[in-house]
Design an enzyme around this catalytic site. Structure first.
Site, PDB file in Angstrom:
ATOM      1  N   CYS A 125       0.847  -1.189   0.000  1.00  0.00           N
ATOM      2  CA  CYS A 125       0.000   0.000   0.000  1.00  0.00           C
ATOM      3  C   CYS A 125       0.887   1.245   0.000  1.00  0.00           C
ATOM      4  O   CYS A 125       1.886   1.315   0.713  1.00  0.00           O
ATOM      5  CB  CYS A 125      -0.946   0.081   1.188  1.00  0.00           C
ATOM      6  N   ARG A 127       3.878  -0.062  -4.835  1.00  0.00           N
ATOM      7  CA  ARG A 127       3.646  -0.648  -3.507  1.00  0.00           C
ATOM      8  C   ARG A 127       2.337  -1.428  -3.445  1.00  0.00           C
ATOM      9  O   ARG A 127       2.081  -2.130  -2.467  1.00  0.00           O
ATOM     10  CB  ARG A 127       3.625   0.458  -2.450  1.00  0.00           C
ATOM     11  N   TRP A 138      -2.795  -2.695  -1.697  1.00  0.00           N
ATOM     12  CA  TRP A 138      -2.496  -4.116  -1.876  1.00  0.00           C
ATOM     13  C   TRP A 138      -3.437  -4.808  -0.896  1.00  0.00           C
ATOM     14  O   TRP A 138      -3.301  -4.666   0.324  1.00  0.00           O
ATOM     15  CB  TRP A 138      -1.031  -4.409  -1.531  1.00  0.00           C
ATOM     16  N   ASN A 163      -2.258   1.314   5.752  1.00  0.00           N
ATOM     17  CA  ASN A 163      -1.386   0.248   5.255  1.00  0.00           C
ATOM     18  C   ASN A 163      -1.127  -0.675   6.429  1.00  0.00           C
ATOM     19  O   ASN A 163      -0.711  -0.209   7.485  1.00  0.00           O
ATOM     20  CB  ASN A 163      -0.072   0.869   4.747  1.00  0.00           C
ATOM     21  N   GLY A 164      -1.378  -1.996   6.263  1.00  0.00           N
ATOM     22  CA  GLY A 164      -1.114  -2.932   7.356  1.00  0.00           C
ATOM     23  C   GLY A 164      -2.334  -3.790   7.653  1.00  0.00           C
ATOM     24  O   GLY A 164      -3.266  -3.875   6.844  1.00  0.00           O
ATOM     25  N   GLU A 177      17.054 -17.875  -7.785  1.00  0.00           N
ATOM     26  CA  GLU A 177      16.689 -16.503  -8.135  1.00  0.00           C
ATOM     27  C   GLU A 177      16.104 -16.446  -9.560  1.00  0.00           C
ATOM     28  O   GLU A 177      15.113 -15.752  -9.799  1.00  0.00           O
ATOM     29  CB  GLU A 177      17.926 -15.604  -7.993  1.00  0.00           C
ATOM     30  N   LYS A 190      12.293 -15.130 -10.332  1.00  0.00           N
ATOM     31  CA  LYS A 190      12.013 -14.046 -11.287  1.00  0.00           C
ATOM     32  C   LYS A 190      10.967 -14.499 -12.299  1.00  0.00           C
ATOM     33  O   LYS A 190      10.058 -13.755 -12.648  1.00  0.00           O
ATOM     34  CB  LYS A 190      13.294 -13.646 -12.032  1.00  0.00           C
ATOM     35  N   GLU A 205       7.447 -14.783 -10.684  1.00  0.00           N
ATOM     36  CA  GLU A 205       6.760 -13.540 -10.328  1.00  0.00           C
ATOM     37  C   GLU A 205       6.409 -12.693 -11.545  1.00  0.00           C
ATOM     38  O   GLU A 205       5.429 -11.965 -11.516  1.00  0.00           O
ATOM     39  CB  GLU A 205       7.520 -12.748  -9.263  1.00  0.00           C
ATOM     40  N   HIS A 262      17.783 -37.310  -7.180  1.00  0.00           N
ATOM     41  CA  HIS A 262      17.055 -37.763  -5.992  1.00  0.00           C
ATOM     42  C   HIS A 262      15.561 -37.484  -6.109  1.00  0.00           C
ATOM     43  O   HIS A 262      14.843 -37.553  -5.118  1.00  0.00           O
ATOM     44  CB  HIS A 262      17.633 -37.087  -4.742  1.00  0.00           C
ATOM     45  N   LYS A 310       5.856  -4.205  -3.921  1.00  0.00           N
ATOM     46  CA  LYS A 310       7.301  -4.076  -3.766  1.00  0.00           C
ATOM     47  C   LYS A 310       7.749  -4.315  -2.330  1.00  0.00           C
ATOM     48  O   LYS A 310       8.732  -4.992  -2.071  1.00  0.00           O
ATOM     49  CB  LYS A 310       7.707  -2.673  -4.218  1.00  0.00           C
TER      50      LYS A 310
HETATM   51  O1  M6R Z   1      12.628  -5.255   0.524  1.00  0.00           O
HETATM   52  P1  M6R Z   1      13.149  -6.642   0.765  1.00  0.00           P
HETATM   53  O2  M6R Z   1      14.475  -6.880   0.135  1.00  0.00           O
HETATM   54  O3  M6R Z   1      13.149  -7.014   2.218  1.00  0.00           O
HETATM   55  O4  M6R Z   1      12.092  -7.591   0.039  1.00  0.00           O
HETATM   56  C1  M6R Z   1      12.187  -8.984   0.159  1.00  0.00           C
HETATM   57  C2  M6R Z   1      11.328  -9.668  -0.884  1.00  0.00           C
HETATM   58  O5  M6R Z   1       9.976  -9.348  -0.685  1.00  0.00           O
HETATM   59  C3  M6R Z   1      11.731  -9.279  -2.317  1.00  0.00           C
HETATM   60  O6  M6R Z   1      13.059  -9.577  -2.571  1.00  0.00           O
HETATM   61  C4  M6R Z   1      10.857 -10.024  -3.341  1.00  0.00           C
HETATM   62  O7  M6R Z   1      11.149 -11.383  -3.301  1.00  0.00           O
HETATM   63  C5  M6R Z   1      11.060  -9.449  -4.742  1.00  0.00           C
HETATM   64  N1  M6R Z   1       9.785  -9.247  -5.379  1.00  0.00           N
HETATM   65  C6  M6R Z   1      11.825 -10.332  -5.637  1.00  0.00           C
HETATM   66  O8  M6R Z   1      11.977  -9.844  -6.935  1.00  0.00           O
END
Ligand code: M6R
Length: 619
Positions: free
Chosen positions: A2, A27, A75, A101-102, A488, A492, A495, A511, A614
């Site tokens: 948010c 956000r 969000w 937010n929260g 990673e 990517k 997401e 395995h 984010k």
């Molecule tokens: O702000 P942060 O680095 O603590 O965020 C952690 C994760 O939420 C963040 O890395 C998330 O996995 C990203 N969307 C990955 O691209």
């Protein structure tokens, strides 16, 4: 999660708030809304979906002109992303509006009580009850109406959970009030105007002077002043800071996506992460660090805490810490940490990695570690955010603002910063000679150039990504530091492209996961250097042969000139030669480009993937 903006000043609040929301949309983008105070009334508008929907509605029916207002991008937590659940929320009389937010955890009890006392709720959100609680406070039976800030303090004392709240009220028409517990809120100090926001990006176009709002504090902004108190009304001194980047840094600057821009910025970001890390005598000096060397000499164990991409940076940091410092290091998902009965002592160094510095899972894990008397070092990108503020020490990564939800340049700078922290620890503990540290630093200084080289070789990656746009599943394999790179790459792709993607340690394939291999399945493999890691290299070449024997289509990331692996690669992506521990810095880049291009080919919004935000400020 948010985005919140509040404004009091001389400009049209609507324009300032919409500009702020555009910069905060990363956000959360389930809905957007605004409220403006004008002529003794509140005018508000809100729409489900992205900010564009709200902007279209406002173009049709603009609110009256006013210089005090607030806005929100959502969000969704409580209640589906619909118009009624969008923020702001108002009380029964429509005289006040609030955004949030929260998550308010005692929501059910408070709502039951409010309904029993005749309040009418029009949404499923936990936020709306705050509007009604404020209404009660503003309408006290004895007629002694408090200020909006006083009402906010009284309400906050009754709330459990995490919240940033921002409110306006027609009875206090010059003021915007904000409050925070565990979720972010900063003040922007302008000339004859002031701002409240979840993130400095919201007001960077108007001022670079900002102030941190601490835990359990209430801020009142007017055009000419800012007042901050705790929840009991005691005045508190805030810490002012100057934002060290420009509004241009948060613009797309001709790129189609923020993500493509941020990928392209990586050579500069990596270089910036290294600036000022070495003193005149060639020794590592971490300016922002507040832990003394005596404390670091006593460290006998390291625990890294992080989530998502930052967790992958932690998995790579573990290899560097154990190799250079000879100290045992474990890496834990911050969201699991508190519930796993962790063993921590005064000599455990906890490293919390977070781009935003606001990830609630990581923040809670940091608090838990500090309660167990461990020292916490934050590796963080956003200045003045909660995690560095609540840690014993901080190393900022200096990636600059990262707007795309998918983390790219923040990840590379987390890696570089973790390498530097590991070298610093090795220097203090005497586990590496000065010459060895100098040699690694020399390699690190060449990394911006190496990343630039990789970026120049991305055409085959883009081509293969477009070819694979119709696939349903992609596997990623790696060993040693290549395994977190594989994780990673898979994250990517999930997401951004919404494809089933898994990262595996290549040796684990036999395995179980090898059962997934079927003819044509794309398998991306991160291969270590044949010269530096010959044994591991041979093993992974065998792993590639195993999947190819079962019909997989192999996309291989390997060092330039690696002739041994080339015959088994359907597509070969060349990487410049770098030392094995540093290979993730170059190997991750093609996987970022791959996911970005594939998502674009599938017609997705690369910067704002579905269901994500984010900065994740709920647990
Ligand atoms: O702000 P942060 O680095 O603590 O965020 C952690 C994760 O939420 C963040 O890395 C998330 O996995 C990203 N969307 C990955 O691209």
């Amino acid at each position: 999660m948010c985005g919140i903006v509040g404004y009091a000043g001389g400009r049209q609040a609507l324009e300032v708030v919409l500009e702020g929301l555009a910069r905060l949309e990363y956000r959360g983008y389930d809905s957007a809304g605004i409220a403006v105070l004008a002529g003794g009334k509140i005018s508000w508008a809100k729409r489900a979906g992205k900010l564009g929907n709200l902007q279209s509605a406002l173009a049709e029916v603009p609110p009256p002109a006013g210089t005090v207002g607030l806005g929100h991008t959502r969000w969704a937590t409580h209640g589906a992303p619909t118009d009624p659940n969008a923020h702001p929320h108002t009380d029964c009389s429509g005289r006040l509006a609030v955004v949030h937010n929260g998550i308010i955890e005692n929501f059910a009890d408070l709502r039951r009580d409010l309904l029993a006392r005749g309040h009418v709720m029009t949404s499923e959100t936990d936020t709306e009850l705050v509007a009604h609680l404020l209404e009660d406070e503003m309408e006290q039976a004895d007629g002694a109406r408090p200020s909006l800030a006083g009402a906010m303090r009284a309400v906050c004392r009754r709330l459990d959970g995490t919240f940033t709240l921002v409110a306006v009220d027609v009875r206090d028409p010059d003021v915007v009030v904000g409050a925070r517990r565990n979720s972010p809120l900063v003040v922007g100090r302008g000339n004859g105007e002031n701002f409240l926001a979840s993130d400095v990006a919201a007001f960077i176009a108007f001022t670079k002077e900002a102030a941190e709002i601490g835990q359990d504090q209430v801020a009142e902004i007017r055009a000419d002043r800012v007042t901050v108190t705790d929840f009991d009304g005691a005045p508190v001194r805030v810490r002012d800071f100057t934002i060290d980047w420009d509004a241009d840094a948060a613009e797309k600057s001709g790129f189609k996506w923020f993500m493509t821009k941020e990928i392209a910025e990586q050579p500069r970001a990596v270089a910036d992460a290294l600036i000022g890390r070495v003193d005149r005598d060639g020794r590592i000096a971490l300016d922002e660090m507040r832990l003394d060397d005596e404390a670091l000499r006593a460290v006998d164990r390291v625990v890294v805490l992080a989530c998502g991409t930052a967790y992958h940076a932690g998995l790579i940091a573990k290899h560097a810490i154990e190799h250079w410092c000879k100290i045992g290091c474990e890496v834990q998902l911050a969201s699991e940490f508190r519930y796993s009965d962790p063993i921590l002592t005064r000599s455990t160094l906890v490293i919390a990695i977070s781009q935003s510095g606001e990830t609630l899972d990581t923040l809670m894990a940091v608090r838990h570690a500090r309660e167990q008397h461990s020292r916490v070092l934050a590796v963080c990108n956003v200045k003045g955010s909660s995690i560095p503020r609540e840690s014993d020490a901080v190393v900022y990564t200096h990636a600059g603002p990262e707007i795309a939800v998918a983390s790219t340049k923040a990840f590379l700078t987390q890696l570089v910063s973790c390498y530097v922290v590991a070298l610093y620890l090795a220097q203090v503990q005497g586990t590496l000679y000065a010459s060895e540290i100098a040699e690694v630093l020399g390699h690190l200084r060449r990394m911006p150039d190496a990343v630039e080289q990789v970026l120049g070789l991305m055409e085959p990656v883009r081509r293969i990504a477009r070819e694979l746009a119709g696939e349903r599943c992609v596997l990623f394999l790696g060993r040693h530091v290549g395994y977190p790179v594989a994780l990673e790459g898979a994250l990517k792709l999930k997401e951004l492209a919404y494809m089933h993607a898994e990262g595996f340690a290549a040796g684990e394939l036999k395995h179980g996961p090898i059962a997934l291999i079927e003819p044509g399945l794309p398998v991306v493999v991160v291969v270590p250097s044949p010269g530096d890691m010959p044994v591991l290299h041979d093993k992974i070449v065998s792993n590639i042969q195993e999947v190819r024997a079962r019909g997989a289509r192999t996309i291989v990331l390997a060092e330039r000139g690696d002739a041994k692996v080339a015959p088994y690669a359907d597509t070969m992506i060349e990487l410049p030669p770098v030392p094995p521990l540093l290979q993730p810095v170059v190997a991750t880049v093609p996987l970022q480009v791959f996911a970005c291009e594939l998502a674009d080919a599938r017609g997705h919004d690369v910067d704002q993937p579905r269901n994500l935000a984010k900065s994740v400020t709920v647990e």
